[in-house]
Scaffold this motif. Sequence first.
Motif: not given
Length: 185
Positions: A135-164
């Motif tokens: 799991v990779y969680l990014l707190v993006d202070r520039h955009r005022g949102e939090v983004v989560v990425h998960w399930e890495p496969e083939g060098g890329r995360y397969q899913h993501s979600g975000k919330a303000v």
Amino acid sequence: MIISQAEVTLEEFEAFDAAAPEGLHVELINGRVLVTPAPDGDHDENVMAIGDQVRAHDPELRMYQERGLAVPGYRAGRARADGAVAPLGNFRGQPSWADASGVLMVVEVTSGSEKDAEVDRVDKRDAYAQAVLPVYLLVDRHRGEVVVHWEPEGGRYQHSGKAVFGAKLPLPEPFGFDLDTSDLA
């Protein structure tokens, strides 16, 4: 700030890292050396707020701040994660650039300019996916949102979600709880 557009070997990076002045963080991401200043207080508070929620959900997990991780993958890399969630004792006996295999989630908080934030949004995301960090969680202070990425496969995360900021963000397993982002800024 990106120091080198040319690829750097691991040995060259280690020499540069050893010579870097205190207060600067040096990383090797996708063959490029990145140098950033030490984080500010809001940055630290964001990481701690997330760590507190993780620990409340599972008392066996800890948020290790400013943890150096060896992130092998497409290119050998060294990332200083703002936060690395792992079981208690996971880093005992590890070197300063630790094996990332026990890490369940990495957390990054954007700092500096919008251009600097792209490193967290793209370069580090891809490096962590290549290292198969769950799991990779990014707190993006520039955009005022939090983004989560998960399930890495083939060098890329397969899913993501975000919330303000202020909304709840569902975290995937092994966490399985809604992260409260109201304290993030």
